[in-house]
Design a protein around this motif. Structure first.
Motif, PDB file in Angstrom:
ATOM      1  N   THR A 324       0.844  -1.197   0.000  1.00  0.00           N
ATOM      2  CA  THR A 324       0.000   0.000   0.000  1.00  0.00           C
ATOM      3  C   THR A 324       0.876   1.242   0.000  1.00  0.00           C
ATOM      4  N   ARG A 325       0.548   2.167  -0.862  1.00  0.00           N
ATOM      5  CA  ARG A 325       1.322   3.402  -0.961  1.00  0.00           C
ATOM      6  C   ARG A 325       0.388   4.600  -1.116  1.00  0.00           C
ATOM      7  N   LEU A 326       0.950   5.781  -0.893  1.00  0.00           N
ATOM      8  CA  LEU A 326       0.208   7.024  -1.067  1.00  0.00           C
ATOM      9  C   LEU A 326       0.192   7.379  -2.548  1.00  0.00           C
ATOM     10  N   LEU A 327      -0.976   7.284  -3.156  1.00  0.00           N
ATOM     11  CA  LEU A 327      -1.108   7.608  -4.572  1.00  0.00           C
ATOM     12  C   LEU A 327      -1.125   9.114  -4.788  1.00  0.00           C
ATOM     13  N   LYS A 328      -1.811   9.823  -3.889  1.00  0.00           N
ATOM     14  CA  LYS A 328      -1.915  11.273  -4.025  1.00  0.00           C
ATOM     15  C   LYS A 328      -2.257  11.886  -2.677  1.00  0.00           C
ATOM     16  N   ALA A 329      -1.688  13.052  -2.405  1.00  0.00           N
ATOM     17  CA  ALA A 329      -2.048  13.843  -1.235  1.00  0.00           C
ATOM     18  C   ALA A 329      -2.479  15.222  -1.712  1.00  0.00           C
ATOM     19  N   GLY A 330      -3.599  15.695  -1.217  1.00  0.00           N
ATOM     20  CA  GLY A 330      -4.092  17.008  -1.615  1.00  0.00           C
ATOM     21  C   GLY A 330      -4.720  17.722  -0.435  1.00  0.00           C
TER      22      GLY A 330
END
Length: 399
Positions: A324-330
């Motif tokens: 599991t990884r961070l695909l996007k942070a906004g």
């Protein structure tokens, strides 16, 4: 699934078949139909496990305060009840669009008498309205956790449990902490671990029995180790810290030092609160680590810039090949609109800072901003927006 695959096959059939030369002989003895051949070819090119990789979205909001004017504004004299529903009207659709909406409950639900600063106790209606708006998790370890002493800690958790709002950070007993300190959010085959700690409780010692998680690296290291040994394993670990210096827009050396320590010990992301102002977000694409130093005020009666607003941060996680990884942070800024309605009654509304959203909301049931408040909101959005553009790293100014 069969219907979806059929649609995919029909979209690619002409392209794939056109790539097959006419001179290739047909092996009539084959038991594999052209459709099966195409299905096998598509499966090799577009594996289902990648096409339908599990994803989740978490939305974090900042300090949920309950100053005396907020309590008074929520009171209905005719019914003698409290209601905070209008406060969240503009943000509720966003809460309900994510898998988990998470806030920092910086008051107790300690019962009457209801009071604001310096010893907060808000009506239960604050929590029930948050639940109705879409908040699914509240962290409770902060410097006001003990404002109503032991009874306040216990009653706050009792109210949250009655509303099915998940929580971590404070506990009725050490045994409850041992069992529930790591809050596991499990959805779409992704297990997110959440733990919450505070720098202190305004000098109030913790009464015997109850537990308020403190920022103690020795204990946190043990908690991380325990989380990492959990089975089934968690996929992503987030720590929520109540830390930093109040009203300072830049993170302190202690915040930076602690965040580095956490990442070295296996934490994936850190979400911060307490300063009552927005601080930068730093995302390292190489390691995937993310720290939000401070979300600022989500709702409060603090009216001077830059304390009159905050930001919402969304983490979009994806799981591929069992990782599991961070695909996007906004992020998106918010601002607290405080005004008097046509009957002269005081009101609060958390306003979204997204320009497109504001355009869509012009004809909504929400009251338009007064000219004075519009100037104040624009000042906040412009000033904090420019500050974050200069100081943020690796995040998008959008959810």
């Amino acid at each position: 699934m069969r219907t979806l695959m059929t649609l995919l096959f029909s979209g690619y059939i002409s392209i794939v078949m056109a790539a097959i030369p006419d001179t290739i002989p047909v092996v009539r003895t084959s038991t594999v139909s052209p459709e099966e051949m195409l299905q096998n070819r598509l499966q090799r090119s577009f594996p289902l496990k990648d096409m339908f990789a599990p994803e989740v979205k978490l939305l974090f909001v900042g300090d949920i305060m309950g100053h005396t004017p907020q309590i008074e504004s929520a009171y209905n004299r005719a019914t003698r009840t409290y209601s905070y529903t209008d406060v969240w009207q503009e943000v509720a659709p966003l809460f309900k669009s994510v898998d988990w909406a998470i806030g920092n409950l910086e008051v107790t639900l300690g019962g009457k008498p209801y009071r604001g600063y310096p010893a907060f106790s808000s009506p239960d209606a604050l929590a029930s309205s948050l639940k109705d708006a879409g908040i699914s998790v509240l962290v409770t370890a902060n410097n006001h956790s003990l404002d109503r002493s032991k009874c306040g800690v216990i009653r706050t958790l009792d109210v949250l449990d009655s509303l099915n709002i998940q929580h971590t950070g404070t506990f009725r007993t050490p045994q409850e902490r041992a069992k529930s300190n790591l809050l596991v959010l499990d959805k779409h085959e992704i297990r997110v671990g959440l733990m919450n700690y505070t720098y202190g409780t305004n000098g109030i010692p913790t009464p015997s029995g109850v537990v308020v998680n403190r920022i103690d690296t020795t204990q946190i290291a043990l908690d991380i180790q325990k989380a990492q040994k959990l089975q089934p394993a968690i996929d992503y670990l987030i720590l929520v810290f109540h830390w930093g210096n109040e009203y300072q827009q830049k993170p302190s050396k202690a915040q930076k030092k602690l965040s580095h320590w956490c990442f070295e010990h296996g934490v994936d992301a850190i979400i911060g609160s307490h300063p009552h102002v927005v601080q930068p977000i730093v995302h390292n694409p190489a390691t995937g680590h993310l720290v939000v130093y401070s979300l600022g005020n989500f709702v409060s009666n603090q009216r001077t810039y830059p304390k009159d607003g905050g930001m919402m941060v969304q983490l979009h996680l994806i799981k591929q090949k069992n990782k599991t990884r961070l695909l996007k942070a906004g992020y998106e800024l918010t601002w607290v609109d405080k005004y008097r309605d046509t009957r002269g009654e005081l009101k609060y509304v958390v306003r979204r800072g997204d320009a497109q959203q504001l355009q869509q909301d012009k004809d909504s049931i929400l009251r338009k901003l007064s000219p004075y408040n519009e100037v104040k909101m624009n000042r906040y959005l412009r000033g904090i927006g420019q500050f974050l553009e200069k100081t943020n790293q690796g995040v998008a100014n959008a959810l």
